[in-house]
Motif scaffolding. Structure first.
Motif, PDB file in Angstrom:
ATOM      1  N   TRP A  55     -17.367  -4.633   0.677  1.00  0.00           N
ATOM      2  CA  TRP A  55     -17.616  -3.615   1.704  1.00  0.00           C
ATOM      3  C   TRP A  55     -19.035  -3.101   1.517  1.00  0.00           C
ATOM      4  CZ3 TRP A  55     -18.719   1.596   0.790  1.00  0.00           C
ATOM      5  CH2 TRP A  55     -18.559   2.024  -0.536  1.00  0.00           C
ATOM      6  N   GLN A  73     -18.758  12.250  -0.979  1.00  0.00           N
ATOM      7  CA  GLN A  73     -18.173  12.647   0.301  1.00  0.00           C
ATOM      8  C   GLN A  73     -18.503  14.108   0.609  1.00  0.00           C
ATOM      9  OE1 GLN A  73     -17.128   9.026  -0.373  1.00  0.00           O
ATOM     10  NE2 GLN A  73     -16.493  10.517  -1.866  1.00  0.00           N
ATOM     11  N   ARG A 101      -6.244   6.741  -8.649  1.00  0.00           N
ATOM     12  CA  ARG A 101      -5.341   5.720  -8.136  1.00  0.00           C
ATOM     13  C   ARG A 101      -5.888   4.363  -8.552  1.00  0.00           C
ATOM     14  NH1 ARG A 101      -6.998   3.141  -3.296  1.00  0.00           N
ATOM     15  NH2 ARG A 101      -4.856   2.639  -2.811  1.00  0.00           N
ATOM     16  N   TYR A 114      -6.622 -10.074   4.348  1.00  0.00           N
ATOM     17  CA  TYR A 114      -7.602  -9.000   4.195  1.00  0.00           C
ATOM     18  C   TYR A 114      -8.315  -9.070   2.842  1.00  0.00           C
ATOM     19  CZ  TYR A 114      -9.498  -4.383   3.308  1.00  0.00           C
ATOM     20  OH  TYR A 114     -10.341  -3.362   2.962  1.00  0.00           O
ATOM     21  N   LYS A 115      -7.551  -9.367   1.782  1.00  0.00           N
ATOM     22  CA  LYS A 115      -8.147  -9.428   0.459  1.00  0.00           C
ATOM     23  C   LYS A 115      -8.917 -10.728   0.215  1.00  0.00           C
ATOM     24  CE  LYS A 115      -4.721  -6.367  -1.759  1.00  0.00           C
ATOM     25  NZ  LYS A 115      -5.531  -5.355  -2.440  1.00  0.00           N
ATOM     26  N   TYR A 162       0.832  -1.199   0.000  1.00  0.00           N
ATOM     27  CA  TYR A 162       0.000   0.000   0.000  1.00  0.00           C
ATOM     28  C   TYR A 162       0.870   1.254   0.000  1.00  0.00           C
ATOM     29  CZ  TYR A 162      -3.836  -3.055   1.596  1.00  0.00           C
ATOM     30  OH  TYR A 162      -4.789  -4.028   1.707  1.00  0.00           O
ATOM     31  N   PRO A 185     -10.842  -1.336   8.714  1.00  0.00           N
ATOM     32  CA  PRO A 185     -10.440  -2.747   8.565  1.00  0.00           C
ATOM     33  C   PRO A 185      -9.150  -2.964   7.778  1.00  0.00           C
ATOM     34  CG  PRO A 185     -12.735  -2.391   7.860  1.00  0.00           C
ATOM     35  CD  PRO A 185     -12.111  -1.043   8.030  1.00  0.00           C
ATOM     36  N   ASN A 189      -6.505   0.320  -7.351  1.00  0.00           N
ATOM     37  CA  ASN A 189      -6.568  -0.634  -6.252  1.00  0.00           C
ATOM     38  C   ASN A 189      -6.885  -1.999  -6.885  1.00  0.00           C
ATOM     39  OD1 ASN A 189      -6.645  -1.316  -3.448  1.00  0.00           O
ATOM     40  ND2 ASN A 189      -8.855  -1.623  -3.698  1.00  0.00           N
ATOM     41  N   TRP A 239     -13.970   4.520   7.982  1.00  0.00           N
ATOM     42  CA  TRP A 239     -14.364   3.511   6.994  1.00  0.00           C
ATOM     43  C   TRP A 239     -13.156   2.717   6.516  1.00  0.00           C
ATOM     44  CZ3 TRP A 239     -15.075   8.495   4.307  1.00  0.00           C
ATOM     45  CH2 TRP A 239     -14.234   8.678   3.190  1.00  0.00           C
ATOM     46  N   HIS A 240     -11.937   3.275   6.664  1.00  0.00           N
ATOM     47  CA  HIS A 240     -10.738   2.502   6.314  1.00  0.00           C
ATOM     48  C   HIS A 240     -10.254   1.647   7.480  1.00  0.00           C
ATOM     49  CE1 HIS A 240     -10.068   5.349   2.773  1.00  0.00           C
ATOM     50  NE2 HIS A 240      -9.997   4.150   2.245  1.00  0.00           N
ATOM     51  N   ASP A 292     -21.074   1.681   6.068  1.00  0.00           N
ATOM     52  CA  ASP A 292     -20.110   2.793   6.107  1.00  0.00           C
ATOM     53  C   ASP A 292     -20.754   4.178   6.025  1.00  0.00           C
ATOM     54  OD1 ASP A 292     -18.185   0.877   6.177  1.00  0.00           O
ATOM     55  OD2 ASP A 292     -17.207   1.382   4.288  1.00  0.00           O
ATOM     56  N   THR A 329     -19.191   7.002  -4.743  1.00  0.00           N
ATOM     57  CA  THR A 329     -19.609   7.487  -3.431  1.00  0.00           C
ATOM     58  C   THR A 329     -19.491   9.008  -3.416  1.00  0.00           C
ATOM     59  OG1 THR A 329     -17.403   7.272  -2.452  1.00  0.00           O
ATOM     60  CG2 THR A 329     -18.877   5.380  -2.227  1.00  0.00           C
ATOM     61  N   PHE A 385     -16.275  10.176  -5.654  1.00  0.00           N
ATOM     62  CA  PHE A 385     -15.276   9.107  -5.730  1.00  0.00           C
ATOM     63  C   PHE A 385     -15.824   8.041  -6.669  1.00  0.00           C
ATOM     64  CE2 PHE A 385     -13.333   5.251  -3.478  1.00  0.00           C
ATOM     65  CZ  PHE A 385     -12.041   5.495  -3.904  1.00  0.00           C
ATOM     66  N   VAL A 399      -0.342   5.897   5.595  1.00  0.00           N
ATOM     67  CA  VAL A 399      -0.947   6.080   4.273  1.00  0.00           C
ATOM     68  C   VAL A 399      -2.246   6.901   4.366  1.00  0.00           C
ATOM     69  CG1 VAL A 399      -2.184   4.822   2.439  1.00  0.00           C
ATOM     70  CG2 VAL A 399       0.078   4.053   3.173  1.00  0.00           C
ATOM     71  N   PHE A 400      -3.088   6.583   5.360  1.00  0.00           N
ATOM     72  CA  PHE A 400      -4.384   7.263   5.409  1.00  0.00           C
ATOM     73  C   PHE A 400      -4.257   8.699   5.928  1.00  0.00           C
ATOM     74  CE2 PHE A 400      -5.806   2.734   5.457  1.00  0.00           C
ATOM     75  CZ  PHE A 400      -6.326   2.761   4.164  1.00  0.00           C
TER      76      PHE A 400
HETATM   77  C1  HEM Z   1     -10.045   0.273   1.122  1.00  0.00           C
HETATM   78  C2  HEM Z   1     -13.398   3.702   0.464  1.00  0.00           C
HETATM   79  C3  HEM Z   1      -9.993   6.863  -0.838  1.00  0.00           C
HETATM   80  C4  HEM Z   1      -6.626   3.572   0.149  1.00  0.00           C
HETATM   81  C5  HEM Z   1     -11.239   0.954   1.120  1.00  0.00           C
HETATM   82  C6  HEM Z   1     -12.515   0.404   1.514  1.00  0.00           C
HETATM   83  C7  HEM Z   1     -13.446   1.361   1.328  1.00  0.00           C
HETATM   84  C8  HEM Z   1     -12.779   2.526   0.816  1.00  0.00           C
HETATM   85  C9  HEM Z   1     -14.937   1.263   1.592  1.00  0.00           C
HETATM   86  C10 HEM Z   1     -12.766  -1.006   2.064  1.00  0.00           C
HETATM   87  C11 HEM Z   1     -12.609  -0.975   3.568  1.00  0.00           C
HETATM   88  C12 HEM Z   1     -13.153  -2.250   4.217  1.00  0.00           C
HETATM   89  O1  HEM Z   1     -12.452  -3.282   4.203  1.00  0.00           O
HETATM   90  O2  HEM Z   1     -14.275  -2.214   4.728  1.00  0.00           O
HETATM   91  C13 HEM Z   1     -12.766   4.835   0.015  1.00  0.00           C
HETATM   92  C14 HEM Z   1     -13.431   6.062  -0.338  1.00  0.00           C
HETATM   93  C15 HEM Z   1     -12.478   6.945  -0.702  1.00  0.00           C
HETATM   94  C16 HEM Z   1     -11.196   6.281  -0.553  1.00  0.00           C
HETATM   95  C17 HEM Z   1     -14.943   6.283  -0.309  1.00  0.00           C
HETATM   96  C18 HEM Z   1     -12.630   8.346  -1.194  1.00  0.00           C
HETATM   97  C19 HEM Z   1     -13.056   9.346  -0.572  1.00  0.00           C
HETATM   98  C20 HEM Z   1      -8.791   6.253  -0.656  1.00  0.00           C
HETATM   99  C21 HEM Z   1      -7.522   6.884  -0.917  1.00  0.00           C
HETATM  100  C22 HEM Z   1      -6.570   5.977  -0.639  1.00  0.00           C
HETATM  101  C23 HEM Z   1      -7.242   4.746  -0.206  1.00  0.00           C
HETATM  102  C24 HEM Z   1      -7.330   8.312  -1.429  1.00  0.00           C
HETATM  103  C25 HEM Z   1      -5.102   6.247  -0.801  1.00  0.00           C
HETATM  104  C26 HEM Z   1      -4.152   5.650  -0.251  1.00  0.00           C
HETATM  105  C27 HEM Z   1      -7.273   2.380   0.433  1.00  0.00           C
HETATM  106  C28 HEM Z   1      -6.587   1.106   0.602  1.00  0.00           C
HETATM  107  C29 HEM Z   1      -7.577   0.158   0.858  1.00  0.00           C
HETATM  108  C30 HEM Z   1      -8.833   0.869   0.867  1.00  0.00           C
HETATM  109  C31 HEM Z   1      -5.090   0.870   0.501  1.00  0.00           C
HETATM  110  C32 HEM Z   1      -7.373  -1.359   0.996  1.00  0.00           C
HETATM  111  C33 HEM Z   1      -7.737  -1.969  -0.337  1.00  0.00           C
HETATM  112  C34 HEM Z   1      -7.393  -3.417  -0.579  1.00  0.00           C
HETATM  113  O3  HEM Z   1      -6.391  -3.937  -0.121  1.00  0.00           O
HETATM  114  O4  HEM Z   1      -8.142  -4.057  -1.350  1.00  0.00           O
HETATM  115  N1  HEM Z   1     -11.430   2.242   0.708  1.00  0.00           N
HETATM  116  N2  HEM Z   1     -11.420   5.000  -0.115  1.00  0.00           N
HETATM  117  N3  HEM Z   1      -8.587   4.961  -0.232  1.00  0.00           N
HETATM  118  N4  HEM Z   1      -8.618   2.187   0.580  1.00  0.00           N
HETATM  119 FE1  HEM Z   1     -10.005   3.625   0.274  1.00  0.00          FE
END
Ligand code: HEM
Length: 344
Positions: free
Chosen positions: A180, A160, A224, A317-318, A38, A196, A226, A193-194, A185, A158, A281, A205-206
């Motif tokens: 998710w 925000q 970005r 996690y994945k 990450y 987990p 994912n 919301w991040h 959320d 989504t 988003f 990171v966050f």
């Molecule tokens: C995972 C939403 C922006 C990094 C997630 C999850 C949600 C989410 C719902 C799943 C969490 C769970 O397990 O319940 C959002 C929303 C964003 C946003 C709505 C925008 C406002 C970002 C940004 C980053 C980020 C800017 C930059 C680093 C991550 C990472 C994960 C994640 C690394 C784990 C994903 C994985 O391994 O599959 N996000 N996110 N997110 N988010 Fe975001």
């Protein structure tokens, strides 16, 4: 990219989804090196990128009609997949405007928008829609503005709200998510919301990503990538429907892994909205089977090495634990050991 070809795809039942050769070539492969961790991998969402999938605000491809149909099916069974809090009405109209203007500009053969003051005419040729409505007056649309337009675009969205130096998920259209729940959320702040996600909080990171987003400017979107993996080309892998797709994880074998296991990539985009100061988003999901990955030598080597060396907490996690050894063995047989340079 033409949108013809994939209209009969299904993401459930017999899973007739396939990628054409053109769709494989434009796939947004997410790994720029042979390992993955990450990071704050945000970059400007300019009209440029490594493949054609990156070059428009909102990518429309051969699966467009099929994905809109899949969204309608999910909403029919569970209307709560689209929810927006009442104070977000300005952001709803901001979203409708952004999506209609972008699609009409980027795909003039498919979409058209004509404005006469607040009286707007919207034509969506692939879905056979020709509608006239008054911008700002929800009673002139068949659904609230956010739902109306996001039913006509691939990928989840989504909304925000920004307040108190934080951003909150106060709305969304979420039918193609990687495990998710919008219902769970809704109303949460960025770090909540991040919650987990493993490892990333400790890496800061966050904290850094939130600081970046609080300063996101109108007219300067960012993006970005994912990724995760999904058994079968299934878009709706929601916690709500876990009993339907969860058991698929136990069906992967050495004999079927190439066909059944898919790399699932999200091209995520973030847009500042003009009236509401909210953030839209977009989470555009792309699926590609391991057999399709095999066709690109650099990708098959790289995916093998990334999966083989993936941090154990990310594996858990994945949700990959059950079939990861099968996938790694399959890909190892197609990794010739050649050095791969940086970049996609
Ligand atoms: C995972 C939403 C922006 C990094 C997630 C999850 C949600 C989410 C719902 C799943 C969490 C769970 O397990 O319940 C959002 C929303 C964003 C946003 C709505 C925008 C406002 C970002 C940004 C980053 C980020 C800017 C930059 C680093 C991550 C990472 C994960 C994640 C690394 C784990 C994903 C994985 O391994 O599959 N996000 N996110 N997110 N988010 Fe975001």
């Amino acid at each position: 990219m033409t949108i013809a070809g994939g209209a009969d795809d299904t993401f459930r039942g017999k899973f007739s989804f396939r990628n054409s050769d053109a769709a494989i070539i434009r796939f947004p492969f997410p790994f720029h090196e042979d390992r993955y961790m990450y990071a704050v991998n945000l970059e400007p969402h300019t009209h440029a990128g490594p493949t054609d999938a990156f070059v428009r605000d909102f990518d429309v491809d051969e699966h467009y009609v099929a994905e809109c149909r899949e969204r309608a099916l999910v909403l029919e069974q569970d209307p709560s997949r689209c929810r927006v809090l009442a104070h977000m009405m300005d952001a709803e109209w901001d979203t409708l405007e952004l999506l209609m203007e972008s699609l009409a500009r980027d795909y003039p053969a498919l979409f058209a928008l004509d404005k006469d003051g607040a009286r707007w005419r919207w034509r969506n040729r692939p879905l056979g829609i020709d509608a006239t409505f008054t911008f700002g007056d929800p009673s002139t649309l068949p659904q609230p503005p956010f739902e109306y337009i996001t039913r006509q675009v691939q990928g989840d969205f989504t909304l925000q709200d920004q307040r108190d130096d934080n951003i909150y998920i106060d709305g969304g259209m979420v039918t193609t998510q990687a495990d998710w729940s919008l219902d769970f959320d809704l109303g949460m702040a960025f770090h909540e919301w991040h919650g987990p996600v493993p490892v990333a909080h400790d890496l800061g990171v966050f904290d850094r990503a939130l600081k970046y987003l609080l300063r996101l400017q109108y007219g300067r979107p960012v993006r970005r990538l994912n990724w995760t993996m999904t058994v079968n080309p299934r878009l709706d892998t929601s916690p709500e429907n876990y009993p339907i797709w969860g058991p698929d994880r136990a069906t992967v074998t050495a004999g079927n892994v190439g066909e059944r296991l898919h790399l699932r990539v999200e091209l995520q985009t973030l847009f500042r909205l003009p009236r509401s100061n909210g953030i839209l988003f977009g989470i555009r999901c792309y699926l590609i089977s391991l057999n399709e990955i095999l066709r690109v030598p650099k990708w098959r080597r790289r995916l093998h090495r990334v999966l083989r060396d993936l941090h154990p907490e990310l594996v858990t996690y994945k949700g990959l634990s059950r079939y990861l050894p099968t996938a790694v063995a399959f890909l190892a047989a197609h990794d010739d050991g050649a050095l791969t340079g940086p970049g996609i």
